[in-house]
Motif scaffolding. Structure first.
Motif, PDB file in Angstrom:
ATOM      1  N   GLU A   1      -1.973  -4.221   6.796  1.00 32.16           N
ATOM      2  CA  GLU A   1      -1.495  -5.069   5.702  1.00 32.16           C
ATOM      3  C   GLU A   1      -0.575  -6.114   6.305  1.00 32.16           C
ATOM      4  OE1 GLU A   1      -0.059  -3.145   2.029  1.00 32.16           O
ATOM      5  OE2 GLU A   1       1.662  -4.502   2.121  1.00 32.16           O
TER       6      GLU A   1
ATOM      7  N   HIS B   1       0.989   4.136  -2.864  1.00 30.46           N
ATOM      8  CA  HIS B   1       0.810   5.534  -2.456  1.00 30.46           C
ATOM      9  C   HIS B   1       1.966   6.382  -3.004  1.00 30.46           C
ATOM     10  CE1 HIS B   1      -0.686   8.699   0.192  1.00 30.46           C
ATOM     11  NE2 HIS B   1       0.501   8.818   0.760  1.00 30.46           N
TER      12      HIS B   1
ATOM     13  N   THR C   1       4.137   7.992   5.536  1.00 30.12           N
ATOM     14  CA  THR C   1       3.444   6.763   5.893  1.00 30.12           C
ATOM     15  C   THR C   1       4.000   6.346   7.246  1.00 30.12           C
ATOM     16  OG1 THR C   1       3.263   6.109   3.573  1.00 30.12           O
ATOM     17  CG2 THR C   1       2.911   4.383   5.226  1.00 30.12           C
TER      18      THR C   1
ATOM     19  N   GLN D   1      -4.809   1.546   9.004  1.00 31.27           N
ATOM     20  CA  GLN D   1      -5.147   0.448   8.098  1.00 31.27           C
ATOM     21  C   GLN D   1      -4.216  -0.707   8.423  1.00 31.27           C
ATOM     22  OE1 GLN D   1      -5.608   2.090   3.962  1.00 31.27           O
ATOM     23  NE2 GLN D   1      -5.117   4.009   5.003  1.00 31.27           N
TER      24      GLN D   1
ATOM     25  N   ALA E   1       0.838  -1.215   0.000  1.00 32.53           N
ATOM     26  CA  ALA E   1       0.000   0.000   0.000  1.00 32.53           C
ATOM     27  C   ALA E   1       0.866   1.255   0.000  1.00 32.53           C
ATOM     28  CB  ALA E   1      -0.941   0.004   1.204  1.00 32.53           C
TER      29      ALA E   1
END
Length: 164
Positions: free
Chosen positions: A148, A31, A116, A146, A27
């Protein structure tokens, strides 16, 4: 043009060890691709060596900072902060993409940082300044946490406050 940066940091603001990222999220890579697409990027020669095939990123104008006099196909080589900023001025958007010494070199010029945050503390020997601890930086936007592969992360946008 306002100079921006993009970086992934761990919970201790570490960004890497031994010239590479210890933990990589798909992700975060997506991004990164989206935010840097069609922009100019400023990158150090050693960080460039960590890219796939050690080659400049496709779909971006690569400005490589190095003390060495070398040829890098697909990139503009510069030897100083001033040269890099002059090269960047020719573009609508320019993002500093690392490594640690390049982030430090351009930090005083940055207006915005796309960050991030990865909720993990692997061993790092390189760090990004802790923007939460700096009075002239504010987190203007942040996504919800989130996940992952069991790792929590969120995307944040920090902005340098006007007058600083």
């Amino acid at each position: 043009m306002e100079l921006e940066a993009i970086v992934a940091v761990y919970a201790d603001w570490g960004i890497g060890a031994n010239g590479t990222q210890p933990v990589v999220l798909k992700a975060d890579r997506a991004h990164f691709r989206e935010l840097t697409k069609d922009a100019a990027v400023i990158v150090g020669r050693r960080t460039l060596g960590d890219f796939p095939g050690g080659k400049p990123l496709k779909g971006r104008y690569n400005i490589v900072v190095s003390r060495q006099n070398i040829q890098i196909e697909g990139a503009e080589l510069v030897h100083s902060t001033e040269e890099a900023l002059l090269a960047a001025e020719k573009h609508t958007r320019c993002l500093v993409i690392g490594g640690a010494s390049v982030y430090r070199q351009f930090f005083p010029c940055l207006k915005r940082v796309y960050l991030t945050k990865i909720d993990l503390v692997p061993h790092s020997d390189s760090f990004f300044p802790n923007l939460d601890a700096l009075p002239d930086w504010v987190c203007a936007e942040e996504s919800p946490w989130q996940e992952e592969n069991g790792l929590r992360y969120r995307f944040c946008t920090y902005e340098r406050m006007a007058g600083n």
